[in-house]
Enzyme design. Structure first.
Site, PDB file in Angstrom:
ATOM      1  N   ASP A 121       0.830  -1.212   0.000  1.00 27.87           N
ATOM      2  CA  ASP A 121       0.000   0.000   0.000  1.00 27.87           C
ATOM      3  C   ASP A 121       0.865   1.263   0.000  1.00 27.87           C
ATOM      4  OD1 ASP A 121      -2.285   1.497   0.036  1.00 27.87           O
ATOM      5  OD2 ASP A 121      -2.710   1.194   2.162  1.00 27.87           O
TER       6      ASP A 121
ATOM      7  N   ASN B 291     -10.536  -3.041  -6.611  1.00 28.90           N
ATOM      8  CA  ASN B 291      -9.719  -2.036  -7.310  1.00 28.90           C
ATOM      9  C   ASN B 291     -10.283  -1.638  -8.679  1.00 28.90           C
ATOM     10  OD1 ASN B 291      -6.533  -3.202  -5.973  1.00 28.90           O
ATOM     11  ND2 ASN B 291      -7.815  -1.513  -5.282  1.00 28.90           N
TER      12      ASN B 291
HETATM   13  C1  FPP Z   1      -1.740   0.216  -3.432  1.00 31.64           C
HETATM   14  O1  FPP Z   1      -1.362   1.563  -3.451  1.00 31.64           O
HETATM   15  C2  FPP Z   1      -1.201  -0.473  -4.598  1.00 31.64           C
HETATM   16  C3  FPP Z   1      -1.934  -1.054  -5.592  1.00 31.64           C
HETATM   17  C4  FPP Z   1      -3.405  -1.114  -5.612  1.00 31.64           C
HETATM   18  C5  FPP Z   1      -1.271  -1.649  -6.771  1.00 31.64           C
HETATM   19  C6  FPP Z   1      -0.112  -2.534  -6.472  1.00 31.64           C
HETATM   20  C7  FPP Z   1       0.658  -2.695  -7.708  1.00 31.64           C
HETATM   21  C8  FPP Z   1       1.992  -2.694  -7.781  1.00 31.64           C
HETATM   22  C9  FPP Z   1       2.873  -2.606  -6.618  1.00 31.64           C
HETATM   23  C10 FPP Z   1       2.642  -2.806  -9.110  1.00 31.64           C
HETATM   24  C11 FPP Z   1       2.531  -4.150  -9.734  1.00 31.64           C
HETATM   25  C12 FPP Z   1       3.308  -5.223  -9.038  1.00 31.64           C
HETATM   26  C13 FPP Z   1       3.486  -6.471  -9.515  1.00 31.64           C
HETATM   27  C14 FPP Z   1       4.271  -7.466  -8.736  1.00 31.64           C
HETATM   28  C15 FPP Z   1       2.954  -6.896 -10.831  1.00 31.64           C
HETATM   29  P1  FPP Z   1      -2.490   2.667  -3.516  1.00 31.64           P
HETATM   30  O2  FPP Z   1      -2.632   3.087  -4.932  1.00 31.64           O
HETATM   31  O3  FPP Z   1      -3.745   2.173  -2.879  1.00 31.64           O
HETATM   32  O4  FPP Z   1      -1.835   3.790  -2.662  1.00 31.64           O
HETATM   33  P2  FPP Z   1      -2.580   4.931  -1.820  1.00 31.64           P
HETATM   34  O5  FPP Z   1      -3.359   4.221  -0.751  1.00 31.64           O
HETATM   35  O6  FPP Z   1      -1.452   5.732  -1.281  1.00 31.64           O
HETATM   36  O7  FPP Z   1      -3.440   5.684  -2.791  1.00 31.64           O
END
Ligand code: FPP
Length: 242
Positions: free
Chosen positions: A10, A58
């Site tokens: 996150d 998501n």
């Molecule tokens: C959460 O951060 C992250 C995600 C929903 C996406 C995770 C994806 C990756 C790390 C890239 C892909 C990885 C692989 C291994 C293919 P958020 O966007 O919810 O952050 P925030 O809460 O600060 O908005």
């Protein structure tokens, strides 16, 4: 050691926003962090690493952000194959493959097949994954397959039947679940499997995570005493139940 570690990655959005960048830039940095963590984990006695890449919730994000994350997942699946082969890493998937864009689903199926025989660490990408969704799919799979059917008796769903129909039934339950970016939430991650998992929350945002952070989390986990609902060894003799 045989540890199973799950990570809720996150904070990509906050990492980008705090720098005046697009959220997608945060995901790109998040992918770099994920690659580093897979490398670090494979040298740390971790046998299973489940990464929460994209949840069933998501899809509520903008089409641009969803498309970008799917693109990153495809990029990861293609670009990391050489590393996986060198390090005997088996890549697997958790989640509803049928709800993913066909090109992403195909890449997952390909890498899963290509790495199936590798006997090193297993990396499980949770993509279009929701814990509730996995349980519902498991029950439906069990019912469709006639699990537990005894002639003339109604089908019985019990814990074993559900466990046997999860996405990766042979993968042991996670020992440790890590969440970054300081949030104290499970967000529908491995609901069934995490019944006895230990939690570790890190304030650091995911793109800032390194192998040293993972080592610290594993170290903290190893100092804890797990009782699985029983009593600890010292109080057992004293008749104290916890
Ligand atoms: C959460 O951060 C992250 C995600 C929903 C996406 C995770 C994806 C990756 C790390 C890239 C892909 C990885 C692989 C291994 C293919 P958020 O966007 O919810 O952050 P925030 O809460 O600060 O908005």
């Amino acid at each position: 050691m045989g540890l199973h570690v799950g990570i809720i990655m996150d904070g990509n959005g906050r990492w980008a926003q705090s720098r005046g960048l697009m959220r997608t830039q945060g995901h790109l940095e998040g992918l770099k962090a994920a690659k580093q963590i897979v490398k670090a984990a494979s040298g740390m006695g971790i046998d299973f690493l489940t990464l929460y890449v994209f949840s069933t919730e998501n899809w509520k994000r903008t089409a641009e952000e969803v498309g970008f994350i799917m693109g990153l997942a495809r990029q990861y699946l293609k670009a990391e194959f050489a590393f996986c082969r060198e390090n005997h890493i088996r890549v697997r998937h958790a989640g509803d493959l049928s709800g993913l864009p066909p090109d992403v689903a195909k890449d997952i199926a390909d890498v899963r097949g290509d790495t199936e025989a590798f006997a090193g660490m297993q990396v499980i990408l949770a993509l279009n994954y929701g814990g509730r969704d996995e349980i519902v799919r498991a029950v439906n799979k069990a019912l469709a397959g006639g699990a537990g059917a005894v002639a003339g008796a109604p089908l019985e769903i019990n814990e074993q039947v559900i466990a046997e129909h999860l996405d990766n039934p042979d993968v042991p339950d996670p020992d440790l679940i890590i969440r970054t970016a300081g949030e104290y939430r499970i967000s529908n991650f491995l609901l069934w499997e995490s019944a006895y998992a230990e939690y570790y929350i890190s304030d650091k945002l995911w793109p800032d995570w390194t192998g040293a952070d993972l080592a610290e989390a594993v170290d903290s986990f190893q100092k804890r005493e797990r009782r699985f609902g029983g009593v600890n060894s010292a109080s057992r003799g004293a008749g104290v139940s916890l």
